[in-house]
Every structure is written in structure tokens, then in C-alpha cells.
Design an enzyme around this catalytic site. Sequence first.
Site, short mmCIF file in Angstrom:
data_model
loop_
_atom_site.label_atom_id
_atom_site.label_comp_id
_atom_site.label_asym_id
_atom_site.label_seq_id
_atom_site.Cartn_x
_atom_site.Cartn_y
_atom_site.Cartn_z
CB SER A 132 -0.98 -0.03 1.18
OG SER A 132 -2.00 0.92 1.01
CG HIS A 167 -5.93 -1.16 -1.83
ND1 HIS A 167 -5.60 -2.42 -1.37
CD2 HIS A 167 -5.26 -0.29 -1.02
CE1 HIS A 167 -4.78 -2.31 -0.33
NE2 HIS A 167 -4.56 -1.03 -0.11
#
Length: 238
Positions: A132, A167
Amino acid sequence: MPVDIPTIVATSMGFRRRGAAWTPGPVFPFLFELSGAAASPRLCFIATAGGDQASTIDRFYQAFSGNEIQASHLALFDKPNVEDVRAHLLAQDVIWVDRGSLVNLVAVWRAHGLDEALRESWEAGVVLAGESAGSLCWHEAGTTDSFGPEVRPAAGLGFLPYGNAVHYEHRREDFQSRVAAGELPPVSFATDAGTGLVYQNTELVEVISDRKNARAYRIERQADGGVAETALEPRRLR
């Protein structure tokens, strides 16, 4: 021994976090093998993006307890926990950057000169990796919710001259529009949850995944003002 080619593994995967216990995902054995480490690889965990929370650091150590990993961490709040940050990073086989706020991570790293120490480590053959924010940070720029619910572009360290989205299954439309508008680099890469990008020098050489139906994507700005998206099939780690 460090790898011969500067290597970054930028992912939307990492630990499996169920309750208070973390389990290392299959990306970690892959990283240790990639690094060429001996039987007891040296792994440094950096949780700046989450504010160096004690519970996060404790869970990292618990995840690797009882095995031969030489685990350590680098904290910067409220001051560095190691005397020589540069030397500590250069001594690692793998550096793993945890998720959290990209904007805060980059600001704190630059204030401490960590951007320079990490670049030196990368060029010396230490494998840089993360999830991330720990993926976005190596790129020129990416999209982040560091400022609040609205996802916005923000700068990374620029080791890799691309844009990045993590994501991606939730951010596809916004990311493509920002690449098309010139808010992000004209060539960008994105990962679904469970996927990682393997770069050597600044070239993408492989895509990996730890689950079914997870992919990565190349998004490229077109002359007509649109974008072209190309799905990149991963190699399943297990």
C-alpha cells in the site's frame, strides 16, 4: 549477499492480519529468495506510515517469532530507535515498508534523510518492498487517501518513474482519469489486492500474486487524451 540488480517489490499484499495475530504471506519467502540471503535473512520493518504504533511493531515481531529471520525495525517517532539509521538499513537483506499514510511517510522520511539512505540501500542491493503506502512510496507519484476520504495524487520518492495505484479494483476510474489528465505519469502501474510488481533497476520484470483472480495493470496515456489499460497476468506464489 545483496542482489546484483537494484530491486523493488511494490505490492497490495503482505501480512494476513486476522485480529491481533499477523501471519506472513508468501511474498516474504519470495523476497528472501530474491535477495539471495543466507538461511537467516535480515529483515527490517518500517512502520512510519502508521505512526510507528507499538502494537503494529509488536505484531511484526510476533509474526516472525520462532523462525530464523533476523527481524528488526526502524522507528522514527519520537526519535530514531537505532543510532546509525544509514548503517542499519545498509546491513539488511530486505526492507519492508508497512501501509498507512503516504504523505506523512514521505514528509517524515525526507526530514530524517531516509530518502537518501533508502536510495543508497537500493543501489547497494538491499531489496526494497512494501504494501500500500509501502508500494506507492517508491514511485514518482500515486493516489492516496492520506488527506481524507477523497483519493488524491501525491508524490513518492521517485525511485521508479511511474505512477502507482494500490487496491486498484476500488480506484480504477479515478486513477485512469488522473493519468489521462496529466496529474500522474504517462505510464503507470496498478495492483489489485493480492498482487505485487517486481522491478529491477526501473524496469517491471514480473507480476506476482498470492490469490486467485488478482491482477496488475499497465495504464498508459494516449495521444487522444484517453488511456489504454493492459492487464498483466501474475505468477501465483502459492
